[in-house]
Design an enzyme around this catalytic site. Structure first.
Site, PDB file in Angstrom:
ATOM      1  N   ASP A  11       0.871  -1.176   0.000  1.00  0.00           N
ATOM      2  CA  ASP A  11       0.000   0.000   0.000  1.00  0.00           C
ATOM      3  C   ASP A  11       0.909   1.229   0.000  1.00  0.00           C
ATOM      4  O   ASP A  11       2.114   1.119   0.259  1.00  0.00           O
ATOM      5  CB  ASP A  11      -0.904  -0.008   1.248  1.00  0.00           C
ATOM      6  CG  ASP A  11      -1.783   1.237   1.310  1.00  0.00           C
ATOM      7  OD1 ASP A  11      -2.366   1.614   0.274  1.00  0.00           O
ATOM      8  OD2 ASP A  11      -1.879   1.865   2.382  1.00  0.00           O
ATOM      9  N   SER A  12       0.316   2.401  -0.231  1.00  0.00           N
ATOM     10  CA  SER A  12       1.108   3.622  -0.171  1.00  0.00           C
ATOM     11  C   SER A  12       1.559   3.923   1.259  1.00  0.00           C
ATOM     12  O   SER A  12       2.458   4.721   1.468  1.00  0.00           O
ATOM     13  CB  SER A  12       0.288   4.788  -0.712  1.00  0.00           C
ATOM     14  OG  SER A  12      -0.943   4.867  -0.022  1.00  0.00           O
ATOM     15  N   CYS A  74      -3.769  -0.922  -2.085  1.00  0.00           N
ATOM     16  CA  CYS A  74      -4.057   0.502  -2.259  1.00  0.00           C
ATOM     17  C   CYS A  74      -5.080   0.692  -3.389  1.00  0.00           C
ATOM     18  O   CYS A  74      -4.881   0.201  -4.507  1.00  0.00           O
ATOM     19  CB  CYS A  74      -2.748   1.206  -2.623  1.00  0.00           C
ATOM     20  SG  CYS A  74      -2.934   2.948  -2.988  1.00  0.00           S
ATOM     21  N   GLU A 153      -5.499  10.001   9.545  1.00  0.00           N
ATOM     22  CA  GLU A 153      -4.114   9.883  10.038  1.00  0.00           C
ATOM     23  C   GLU A 153      -3.894  10.752  11.271  1.00  0.00           C
ATOM     24  O   GLU A 153      -3.042  10.469  12.107  1.00  0.00           O
ATOM     25  CB  GLU A 153      -3.125  10.210   8.912  1.00  0.00           C
ATOM     26  CG  GLU A 153      -3.276   9.218   7.772  1.00  0.00           C
ATOM     27  CD  GLU A 153      -1.998   8.868   7.052  1.00  0.00           C
ATOM     28  OE1 GLU A 153      -0.994   9.557   7.212  1.00  0.00           O
ATOM     29  OE2 GLU A 153      -2.016   7.862   6.311  1.00  0.00           O
ATOM     30  N   CYS A 185     -11.188   3.545  -0.509  1.00  0.00           N
ATOM     31  CA  CYS A 185      -9.878   4.024  -0.063  1.00  0.00           C
ATOM     32  C   CYS A 185      -9.564   3.291   1.239  1.00  0.00           C
ATOM     33  O   CYS A 185     -10.461   3.074   2.070  1.00  0.00           O
ATOM     34  CB  CYS A 185      -9.942   5.529   0.182  1.00  0.00           C
ATOM     35  SG  CYS A 185      -8.426   6.194   0.914  1.00  0.00           S
ATOM     36  N   HIS A 187      -8.320   4.111   3.940  1.00  0.00           N
ATOM     37  CA  HIS A 187      -8.532   4.790   5.218  1.00  0.00           C
ATOM     38  C   HIS A 187     -10.014   4.926   5.617  1.00  0.00           C
ATOM     39  O   HIS A 187     -10.309   5.139   6.788  1.00  0.00           O
ATOM     40  CB  HIS A 187      -7.953   6.203   5.160  1.00  0.00           C
ATOM     41  CG  HIS A 187      -6.455   6.245   5.152  1.00  0.00           C
ATOM     42  ND1 HIS A 187      -5.698   5.590   4.212  1.00  0.00           N
ATOM     43  CD2 HIS A 187      -5.577   6.869   5.981  1.00  0.00           C
ATOM     44  CE1 HIS A 187      -4.412   5.808   4.456  1.00  0.00           C
ATOM     45  NE2 HIS A 187      -4.318   6.581   5.526  1.00  0.00           N
TER      46      HIS A 187
HETATM   47  N1  DGL Z   1      -3.908   4.019   0.099  1.00  0.00           N
HETATM   48  C1  DGL Z   1      -4.560   5.071  -0.650  1.00  0.00           C
HETATM   49  C2  DGL Z   1      -5.823   4.525  -1.302  1.00  0.00           C
HETATM   50  O1  DGL Z   1      -6.368   3.522  -0.895  1.00  0.00           O
HETATM   51  C3  DGL Z   1      -4.910   6.255   0.240  1.00  0.00           C
HETATM   52  C4  DGL Z   1      -3.719   7.060   0.686  1.00  0.00           C
HETATM   53  C5  DGL Z   1      -2.971   7.700  -0.476  1.00  0.00           C
HETATM   54  O2  DGL Z   1      -3.476   8.672  -1.083  1.00  0.00           O
HETATM   55  O3  DGL Z   1      -1.915   7.221  -0.779  1.00  0.00           O
HETATM   56  O4  DGL Z   1      -6.271   5.083  -2.275  1.00  0.00           O
END
Ligand code: DGL
Length: 265
Positions: A11-12, A74, A153, A185, A187
């Protein structure tokens, strides 16, 4: 046949830990190598070219650990780069879009589905395409919610400001009379309570982590890659920036303390 090699997940940043949690529950014999690209997060504001380049590098890192498949946890990377990634690597690569679209299509009763995600995810139209592929009768209404990631976050899950931001973002979706909303997403599952407050208690919220775990199981099974041995298994976590913030934030996503986080060299 039994394959003890680990599953690779990236993931990012920390958000993909929700997928780790569901895969861990469904496939307790599998070992996981997780990579969080914390030095380059967020992906949601970046271009397809950049996200694809980062994603290729992330999978190359996972391949060095001899993973047997890769889960792109992600949503942004899945939306922009999955087709390319599938062609680049010799192990199966799956994303989070199709499993989420399938779950939404199976539960909607009025055929009106909402999708929320980062700017990049929403403007790619990936969820819309995946839902329409299932049935052209389904209608999809999308909205990007870029402030949700920093709010999560920051740990502001129930604050007044979060409710206000959610009311602004979700107001137009509410007027579209959707009965199902895809949390597109990593989060957003942490904002379920606030989202329900705005959208009303009867809305069905789709958190694709569980469906992704089921798809992972299906892919491993179909390719003879499941691990049937009972040995002790240990998940390993890598990040591209210093691990402290990841460990702290990660507890919120994984609901337990994360051991063994290392900075990727
Ligand atoms: N992990 C990213 C997503 O699910 C969210 C955070 C980011 O913008 O990197 O799209």
């Amino acid at each position: 046949m039994s394959d003890p090699r680990p599953i690779g997940i990236f993931d990012s940043g920390v958000g993909g830990l929700t997928v780790v949690s569901e895969i861990g529950k469904l496939l307790p014999r599998e070992e996981i190598i997780y990579f969080g690209d914390t030095a380059r997060v967020p992906y949601g504001t970046k271009s397809k070219e950049t996200v694809t380049k980062f994603s290729v590098e992330n999978i190359e890192f996972l391949m060095e650990h001899d993973v047997k498949m890769v889960v792109v946890a992600c949503n942004t990377a899945s939306s922009l780069s999955l087709n390319f990634l599938k062609r680049c690597f010799r192990v199966p690569v799956i994303g989070v879009i199709e499993p989420g679209a399938k779950s939404a299509a199976s539960v909607t009763r009025n055929n009106r589905i909402g999708v929320i995600g980062t700017h990049a995810t929403i403007s790619s139209g990936a969820y819309e395409k995946a839902v329409k592929k299932i049935s052209s009768e389904l209608r999809v209404f999308s909205q990007s919610c870029p402030l949700f990631v920093p709010l999560v976050e920051e740990g502001w899950l129930g604050e007044k400001v979060t409710l206000e931001v959610a009311s602004i973002y979700l107001g137009s979706l509410k007027r579209k009379r959707i009965d199902t909303l895809i949390l597109g997403c990593t989060h957003y599952p942490l904002l379920k309570d606030v989202i329900r407050k705005v959208m009303g208690g009867s809305i069905v919220l789709i958190d694709s982590a569980r469906s992704v775990a089921e798809e992972t199981q299906g892919v491993l099974d179909a390719n003879g890659l499941l691990n049937s041995s009972r040995g002790k298994r240990r998940h390993r976590f890598f990040v591209s920036d210093e691990p402290d913030r990841f460990i702290k934030l990660g507890m919120r996503f994984l609901k337990r303390r994360i051991e063994c986080v290392r900075r990727a060299a």
